[in-house]
Design an enzyme around this catalytic site. Sequence first.
Site, short mmCIF file in Angstrom:
data_model
loop_
_atom_site.label_atom_id
_atom_site.label_comp_id
_atom_site.label_asym_id
_atom_site.label_seq_id
_atom_site.Cartn_x
_atom_site.Cartn_y
_atom_site.Cartn_z
N ASP A 1 0.71 -1.25 -0.06
CA ASP A 1 0.02 0.12 0.14
C ASP A 1 0.85 1.27 -0.03
OD1 ASP A 1 -2.14 1.42 -0.05
OD2 ASP A 1 -2.53 1.15 2.20
N SER B 1 -8.62 -4.97 4.89
CA SER B 1 -9.00 -4.55 3.67
C SER B 1 -9.53 -5.95 2.78
CB SER B 1 -8.12 -3.72 2.69
OG SER B 1 -7.78 -2.56 3.45
N HIS C 1 2.97 2.96 -8.84
CA HIS C 1 2.65 1.46 -9.20
C HIS C 1 4.08 1.21 -9.94
CE1 HIS C 1 -1.31 1.82 -7.65
NE2 HIS C 1 -1.71 2.43 -8.74
N LEU D 1 10.94 -20.79 -3.96
CA LEU D 1 9.80 -19.89 -3.33
C LEU D 1 8.35 -20.06 -4.18
CD1 LEU D 1 8.94 -17.29 -1.61
CD2 LEU D 1 9.83 -16.02 -3.57
N ARG E 1 -0.46 8.96 -9.93
CA ARG E 1 -0.84 7.51 -9.27
C ARG E 1 0.28 6.44 -9.84
NH1 ARG E 1 -3.94 7.35 -5.14
NH2 ARG E 1 -4.44 5.19 -5.69
C1 FPP Z 1 -1.73 0.11 -3.46
O1 FPP Z 1 -1.31 1.21 -3.57
C2 FPP Z 1 -1.19 -0.74 -4.58
C3 FPP Z 1 -1.82 -1.45 -5.61
C4 FPP Z 1 -3.34 -1.20 -5.66
C5 FPP Z 1 -1.16 -2.10 -6.76
C6 FPP Z 1 0.13 -2.69 -6.25
C7 FPP Z 1 0.56 -3.22 -7.67
C8 FPP Z 1 2.09 -3.21 -8.04
C9 FPP Z 1 3.06 -2.62 -7.26
C10 FPP Z 1 2.39 -3.87 -9.36
C11 FPP Z 1 2.99 -5.09 -9.10
C12 FPP Z 1 3.03 -5.93 -10.31
C13 FPP Z 1 3.16 -7.52 -10.10
C14 FPP Z 1 3.15 -8.26 -11.55
C15 FPP Z 1 3.21 -8.11 -8.81
P1 FPP Z 1 -2.46 2.48 -3.56
O2 FPP Z 1 -2.70 2.85 -4.97
O3 FPP Z 1 -3.72 1.73 -2.77
O4 FPP Z 1 -1.53 3.67 -2.69
P2 FPP Z 1 -2.68 4.73 -2.03
O5 FPP Z 1 -2.91 4.18 -0.75
O6 FPP Z 1 -1.24 5.55 -1.72
O7 FPP Z 1 -3.42 5.49 -2.92
#
Ligand code: FPP
Length: 254
Positions: A21, A197, A38, A132, A34
């Site tokens: 997160d 969540s 990611h 793993l 945003r």
């Molecule tokens: C939450 O942060 C994160 C996500 C919804 C996506 C996480 C995905 C990746 C890091 C890509 C990984 C890729 C693979 C193939 C595993 P948020 O957007 O909710 O953050 P916020 O709470 O600050 O808005």
Amino acid sequence: MDLKKLIIKDKLPRHIAIIMDGNGRWAQSRGNMRVFGHQNGVESVKQVVEASGELGIEYLTLYAFSTENWNRPRAEVDALMGLMVKTIEAQTESLHENNVRLTAIGELDDLPPAVKKQLQNAMDYTSGNTGLNLVLALSYSGRWEITSALKTIIEEIQKGNVDPGTIDTCLIETYLNTSNIPDPELLIRTSGERRISNFMLWQLAYTELYFSQVLWPDFRKKDFYEAIIDFQRRDRRFGRIKEQLGTETVKYQG
Ligand code: FPP
């Protein structure tokens, strides 16, 4: 200090789950979109996968996309799906070389065809690996999973394949996406939020929760080691008293 050295090798959690997160906030605090968060979160994914492999963790589950995430703005969902395709494609060979077996949980049929195809390819390619187990939770939520299990069990009862009198926690577990995976012993959530969540609601019954202030794109091996060290200092009693532990194998029986 080398935190890795403080980790007790024979007290490792078999399964670690992570709610990644803080990507959006990380990007927005830098004046970026945003999706930039990611994209940068992928490096953190690599770090925890590598660290887990090096330590000998058996299962690592990453909450990459929740059922609720479909409700985000279309552009963000599309960008995330594109990132999944790109990342899985770019990392498949490296996962394989590191003996990592990739699997996934969630409503995978809801994923765009390109994601499904790339994911299936990576899962097939790495299926024989013995190191793993990397589990991606995609279009996943705990309530969705339990509801799906319930529907299937009811169908099986109607077909005469399941006797309602035999329903217990063990039987229900066999209908979950995680039927072949032990429950996580440690859940890490980044970004300072203290919530589950809708993640692995059944499986987290006795899991130790660890909340890190670090935003996901900043999460590094040392942060992962800190979580494991914190876990190893806790008493896990599964509803029993301390004196009972160590004298017998304690397994949650539901
Ligand atoms: C939450 O942060 C994160 C996500 C919804 C996506 C996480 C995905 C990746 C890091 C890509 C990984 C890729 C693979 C193939 C595993 P948020 O957007 O909710 O953050 P916020 O709470 O600050 O808005």
